[in-house]
Motif scaffolding. Structure first.
Motif, short mmCIF file in Angstrom:
data_model
loop_
_atom_site.label_atom_id
_atom_site.label_comp_id
_atom_site.label_asym_id
_atom_site.label_seq_id
_atom_site.Cartn_x
_atom_site.Cartn_y
_atom_site.Cartn_z
N ILE A 103 0.84 -1.03 0.13
CA ILE A 103 -0.16 0.01 -0.01
C ILE A 103 0.86 1.22 0.08
CG2 ILE A 103 -1.66 1.28 1.40
CD1 ILE A 103 -3.09 -1.52 2.23
N LYS A 104 1.99 1.25 0.89
CA LYS A 104 3.04 2.31 0.89
C LYS A 104 3.50 2.53 -0.45
CE LYS A 104 2.43 3.62 5.16
NZ LYS A 104 1.83 5.05 5.30
N LYS A 105 3.81 1.48 -1.35
CA LYS A 105 4.30 1.65 -2.76
C LYS A 105 3.25 2.28 -3.45
CE LYS A 105 7.52 1.10 -6.01
NZ LYS A 105 8.63 2.12 -6.08
N ILE A 106 2.00 1.87 -3.34
CA ILE A 106 1.12 2.41 -4.10
C ILE A 106 0.92 3.81 -4.28
CG2 ILE A 106 -1.48 2.27 -4.66
CD1 ILE A 106 -1.34 -0.71 -3.86
N GLU A 107 1.05 4.29 -2.68
CA GLU A 107 0.79 5.80 -2.37
C GLU A 107 1.95 6.66 -3.39
OE1 GLU A 107 -0.69 5.94 2.07
OE2 GLU A 107 1.40 6.12 1.54
N THR A 108 3.10 5.98 -3.35
CA THR A 108 4.05 6.74 -4.18
C THR A 108 4.08 6.86 -5.70
OG1 THR A 108 5.70 4.98 -4.72
CG2 THR A 108 6.04 5.86 -2.42
N LEU A 109 3.03 5.85 -6.21
CA LEU A 109 2.68 5.93 -7.74
C LEU A 109 1.42 6.71 -8.11
CD1 LEU A 109 3.21 1.97 -8.12
CD2 LEU A 109 4.86 3.76 -8.67
N SER A 110 0.74 7.09 -6.86
CA SER A 110 -0.73 7.75 -7.20
C SER A 110 -0.03 9.33 -7.34
CB SER A 110 -1.56 7.54 -5.87
OG SER A 110 -1.18 7.98 -4.73
N ASP A 111 -1.32 9.98 -7.56
CA ASP A 111 -1.19 11.47 -7.64
C ASP A 111 -1.39 12.06 -6.30
OD1 ASP A 111 -3.49 11.08 -7.53
OD2 ASP A 111 -4.23 12.48 -9.38
N GLY A 112 -0.53 11.97 -5.25
CA GLY A 112 -0.72 12.41 -3.91
C GLY A 112 -1.75 11.72 -2.90
N LYS A 113 -2.37 10.51 -3.56
CA LYS A 113 -3.34 10.12 -2.94
C LYS A 113 -2.61 9.46 -1.53
CE LYS A 113 -6.68 10.68 -5.53
NZ LYS A 113 -6.08 11.09 -6.75
N ALA B 176 -3.70 -4.03 -3.60
CA ALA B 176 -2.53 -4.59 -2.72
C ALA B 176 -2.99 -6.29 -2.69
CB ALA B 176 -2.57 -4.24 -1.25
N ASP B 177 -4.28 -6.62 -2.45
CA ASP B 177 -4.61 -7.79 -2.55
C ASP B 177 -4.51 -8.65 -3.69
OD1 ASP B 177 -6.76 -10.11 -1.26
OD2 ASP B 177 -7.04 -9.76 -3.55
N HIS B 178 -4.66 -7.82 -5.01
CA HIS B 178 -4.81 -8.78 -6.15
C HIS B 178 -3.49 -9.01 -6.80
CE1 HIS B 178 -9.14 -8.48 -5.96
NE2 HIS B 178 -9.30 -7.78 -7.21
N VAL B 179 -2.41 -7.81 -6.50
CA VAL B 179 -1.07 -8.21 -6.86
C VAL B 179 -0.41 -9.22 -6.27
CG1 VAL B 179 0.05 -6.38 -5.41
CG2 VAL B 179 0.88 -6.81 -7.65
N ARG B 180 -0.67 -9.60 -5.17
CA ARG B 180 -0.30 -10.67 -4.40
C ARG B 180 -0.89 -12.03 -4.87
NH1 ARG B 180 -0.14 -11.83 1.77
NH2 ARG B 180 -2.31 -12.43 1.26
N ALA B 181 -1.82 -12.03 -5.11
CA ALA B 181 -2.64 -13.24 -5.98
C ALA B 181 -2.13 -13.53 -7.08
CB ALA B 181 -4.17 -13.14 -5.92
N VAL B 182 -1.72 -12.61 -7.96
CA VAL B 182 -1.36 -12.44 -9.45
C VAL B 182 0.07 -13.01 -9.50
CG1 VAL B 182 -0.74 -11.30 -11.26
CG2 VAL B 182 -3.02 -11.04 -10.42
N SER B 183 0.81 -12.22 -8.50
CA SER B 183 2.28 -12.58 -8.56
C SER B 183 2.60 -14.24 -8.17
CB SER B 183 2.95 -11.76 -7.31
OG SER B 183 2.96 -10.46 -7.70
N PHE B 184 1.91 -14.64 -7.08
CA PHE B 184 1.96 -15.96 -6.61
C PHE B 184 1.55 -17.00 -7.83
CE2 PHE B 184 3.11 -14.75 -2.48
CZ PHE B 184 3.73 -15.68 -2.21
#
Length: 883
Positions: A255-265, A281-289
């Motif tokens: 989630i912290k990494k997503i914050e850095t990619l969003s436009d200030g959210k 955050a949930d989906h990227v875990r499932a997809v990666s595994f």
């Protein structure tokens, strides 16, 4: 309560059960192995089904694991609730006919409350039980010491999903305190086991005591089992005292990494945007595994689920202002979080990123397509004066293009519309019902058969070196009963003390052959060979003459069939390495079939395999055959096998002792199958076909030895036939003769087109004089035969140059098919007459559909008889549109 990370909790759980004598099983692949009933591994027990239904007996009846699992039946709840996930980890401990309630319950309590382990406050723990299961209540009271007010009877506490093992269960709840109480005191749901947020279920202990028989009755199991599950995400949220699972160390770094990619959210500032953070955050875990376990995005099955998860993530990324490709940047974060127990995610990081990036790029086009559809819906609603987007359209956007309902609602609101959420929910519920119906089938077990579980006699496989031996018939089973003799026409399952017959496994089919007397008389035919629950080789036979237990017979494998199988099996090993040499190390085996007639090899690869690459692979395999490489097998430990560089099949489980097949140092693989002694025994290798069988999965089919020779003979006969047909004296002249015929045909086609054009021009002179008028609009209709759409377009060009009418419609029938074209002049376009509207009206008369630009449109159909009616309708259409 201790200060623990999620990794600490996982390891602590496994260590605890190891102290109780449990074998720690590694987490299996998310893709089920040899279990077509499951789309994903969806629980800790899913990988152990064969132990529970008695088809396989474990070496150690006490097992524990931390199993990665995927469930997507309630995907729309992910991010909305505190605990819904697509990928989760289930911590489990299992007893297969060993310890039961008296041990399992106190041990669970020990792990939760003892200072050496989790050290939960006992006052905050509550349990539920099945009211008729008085033993469980007694154990909680007498052996654990729980007071009556911490033990709650629940009528639903009986685990039963149809035929197979079932029984009562007891659930453990953690009281998170008044701060999490979402219902008032006195509310009927405010209790452990009720629908509330205060009492959180953390552990479920299932006691399999009964067999649910197909006729609906229940009978006691011969061996009682324990199946437990504790969600790592839930327990971590309790230990780390977070509001939901998403604030734990399993999700927050993502989630912290997503914050850095969003436009200030920022997470935690807006509840609606928080949903998007959680979903991604949930989906990227499932997809990666899942991709790490070699599931790949596609349009069906588990591939469709992956595609949907990626698309949902991208759409939620847009809600956070992320317009670029971004999921690939989250994969390393997932890998870092999980590395301590799942190092394979980091090892496969580049592969996972490549797959996700490719899919994200593809979806960028689809997003625009989805937006186009949504805008066309809005346009149609405006024309009809409607104000509500119907639920079917909203669900189509959700299910096909990944548009979340709230996103569709936002776009609709901007245009002044609303969305039929009730209709959307109805569509969603229907899909959920279908998924649940499927899940009932997926989760089912086989009904235990007690006979084979009790068969412990040893059986040795000697088929690596022999195909004919004498051996004692140890056990014979017919109709689920052990028998001493079997008569002609009986079908039986037999175990011999020693056997040369190979049981089907690892893609290699089973041997066939005969059972004979010492004098050579055939008394039974072996039709199939499988593994018995305790690991012995089980022969499935049709009896020809009476046979008896405890007597010695000659077991004779069909040697010709076996030779062909070994050739094809060793060839798959050579092909696997050749694939990697030509395509790259990502080309991993994704399935295989080795039978006497051919070999089939499935592998992971992006894009098509070129003809040149196929030729090179075939060359490499044949070169290795001609080099006469020795095929050496070594039995060793799994660790030493890895040191040797042996390739393991993805998703397969291996014991401590493994068998390594080394083909001259070129191909080194773990394999229990039978092989040739030298690569030259294969003779020759020929690829028959290469095709795609799913997104990112390709299939090669090939033959060896005699089958390859027969293939070449067939091709030679076909070439000779071709030579005869083109009147070539020798087969080497065939290509030249074909090129000569192609040139002659091309010249003839040119002459034919020229004649067609002359005929068309001659007809056109009269055609453009037949002008008719309706309501001041002039038009020409024309029916011809054997003209393609290109010819009709040329006619339309002539019509436009001559400017003899306002509308032009032409139709032609060719081989039962209809080509139809409509054109409108510039003046009439400005008055609102459109060729696309006209052709859509005419096409159904000819059994087809059409469309196109306002000035020119075309249609196809399969009813030539309808052409006259279609052309007559032109006048009706003009009249209707010029009132």
């Amino acid at each position: 309560m201790k200060n623990l990370t999620s990794s600490d909790i996982r390891q602590m759980y496994l260590d605890f059960w190891a102290t109780k004598g449990s074998k720690v099983e590694p987490s299996a692949s998310l893709i089920p192995v040899n279990d077509p009933t499951l789309l994903w591994i969806n629980s800790g027990v899913a990988t152990l089904k064969k132990y529970f239904d008695g088809t396989l007996i474990p070496e150690n009846p006490r097992i524990t694991n931390a199993q990665k699992s995927i469930r997507t039946n309630d995907i729309e709840n992910v991010g909305v609730t505190a605990r819904h996930h697509t990928l989760f980890e289930m911590l489990g401990n299992f007893s297969i006919g060993d310890y039961f309630k008296e041990e399992a319950i106190p041990w669970a309590w020990e792990f939760l409350t003892d200072e050496k382990w989790l050290a939960f406050d006992p006052e905050l723990l509550y349990v539920t039980y099945y009211p008729e299961d008085t033993d469980t209540k007694r154990i909680w009271q007498e052996k654990v010491g729980l007071p009556e007010n911490h033990i709650v009877p629940i009528a639903d506490n009986f685990w039963d999903i149809g035929a197979g093992p079932c029984g009562p269960d007891t659930e453990i709840f953690y009281d998170r305190g008044p701060a999490f109480q979402d219902l008032p005191d006195g509310d009927p749901e405010m209790y452990p086991g009720g629908e509330n947020e205060r009492y959180l279920e953390i552990w479920n202990l299932v006691f399999s005591e009964f067999n649910h028989k197909p006729d609906g009755t229940y009978e006691p199991l011969p061996h009682k089992n324990v199946d437990t599950g504790m969600g790592l995400e839930r327990v971590t949220s309790v230990v780390q005292n977070t509001p939901t699972n998403f604030e734990t160390d399993l999700f927050m770094p993502i989630i912290k990494k997503i914050e850095t990619l969003s436009d200030g959210k920022k997470y935690g500032e807006n509840k609606m945007l928080d949903i998007s953070f959680k979903v991604i955050a949930d989906h990227v875990r499932a997809v990666s595994f899942a991709i790490g376990d070699r599931a790949l995005p596609s349009n069906e099955g588990r591939g469709y689920i992956l595609r949907r998860l990626i698309r949902r993530s991208v759409m939620h990324g847009q809600k956070l202002g992320i317009e670029k490709l971004f999921l690939n940047e989250l994969v390393p974060v997932v890998a870092d979080i999980m590395e301590s127990y799942y190092p394979e995610v980091k090892a496969d990081q580049d592969f996972i990123i490549k797959v996700i990036t490719n899919e994200e790029q593809r979806f960028q086009e689809t997003i625009h397509e989805g937006m186009d559809i949504l805008n066309s819906v809005f346009e149609e609603m405006n024309e009809k004066g409607e104000t509500v987007v119907n639920g079917t359209n909203a669900f189509k956007l959700y299910d096909t293009y990944g548009f979340p309902l709230e996103l569709t609602s936002e776009y609709a609101e901007e245009k002044g519309f609303k969305v039929d959420t009730e209709g959307f929910n109805q569509e969603m519920q229907e899909q959920r019902n279908r998924a649940r119906a499927a899940r009932q089938v997926e989760d089912s077990f086989s009904v235990q058969s007690p006979v084979w579980a009790e068969v412990l006699v040893p059986s040795t496989f000697s088929g690596y070196a022999q195909t004919k031996i004498s051996s004692e018939l140890s056990v014979m089973v017919a109709n689920d009963d052990i028998v001493e003799k079997a008569a002609a026409d009986d079908r039986v399952q037999i175990i011999f003390r020693e056997t040369p017959f190979y049981a089907e496994m690892g893609g290699q089919v089973a041997d066939k052959g005969t059972i004979e007397t010492e004098t050579g008389e055939v008394v039974a035919e072996i039709e199939d060979v499988k593994r018995a629950p305790n690991g012995q080789t089980m022969h499935i036979a049709r009896v020809l003459k009476e046979i008896h237990s405890n007597e010695t017979y000659v077991l004779h494998v069909d040697e010709s069939r076996r030779r062909n199988i070994t050739k094809n099996h060793t060839a798959t090993h050579l092909l696997h390495q050749a694939l990697k040499d030509v395509l790259g190390n990502h080309a991993n085996q994704a399935g295989s079939l080795v039978n006497p007639n051919q070999l089939r090899f499935d592998f992971t690869h992006f894009g098509q395999v070129t003809a040149e690459e196929l030729v090179r692979m075939e060359e490499i395999v044949n070169e290795k055959i001609w080099e006469a490489l020795p095929v050496v097998t070594v039995e060793t430990t799994i660790d030493k096998a890895k040191e040797m560089g042996a390739m393991a099949l993805f998703g397969e489980k291996y014991g401590k002792e493994v068998r390594v097949v080394d083909v001259g140092g070129y191909s080194v693989e773990l394999c229990g199958g039978v092989h040739v002694q030298n690569s030259q025994d294969i003779g020759v290798f020929k690829i028959l076909s290469e095709s795609g069988i799913g997104a990112g999965v390709r299939r090669i089919e090939a033959v060896t030895g005699q089958a390859a020779y027969q293939y070449f003979r067939t091709k030679e006969a076909e070439l000779n036939e071709a030579a005869h047909l083109v009147k070539a004296q020798q087969t080497k002249e065939v290509a030249g003769k074909i090129n000569q015929l192609k040139q002659e045909m091309k010249e003839m086609q040119g002459e034919n087109e020229s004649l067609k054009a002359k005929i068309m021009n001659a007809e056109a002179k009269d055609l453009f004089e037949n002008v008719e008028t309706v309501n001041g609009v002039t038009y020409i209709t024309y029916e011809t035969k054997n003209q393609d759409m290109n010819a009709l377009r040329q006619l339309a060009d002539q019509w436009r140059q001559k400017a003899v009418s306002d509308l032009f419609v032409a139709a032609s029938a060719t081989d039962g098919k209809v080509n139809m074209l409509a054109a409108v002049s510039k003046d009439k376009l400005e008055q609102g007459l459109k060729a696309g509207d006209l052709i859509k009206t005419l096409a159904p008369f000819a059994g087809g559909k059409g469309g196109g630009r306002p000035d020119m449109a075309q249609a196809g159909g399969n009813n030539p008889a309808g052409i006259p009616d279609a052309l007559k309708h032109v006048a009706v259409w003009i009249a209707d549109n010029t009132k």
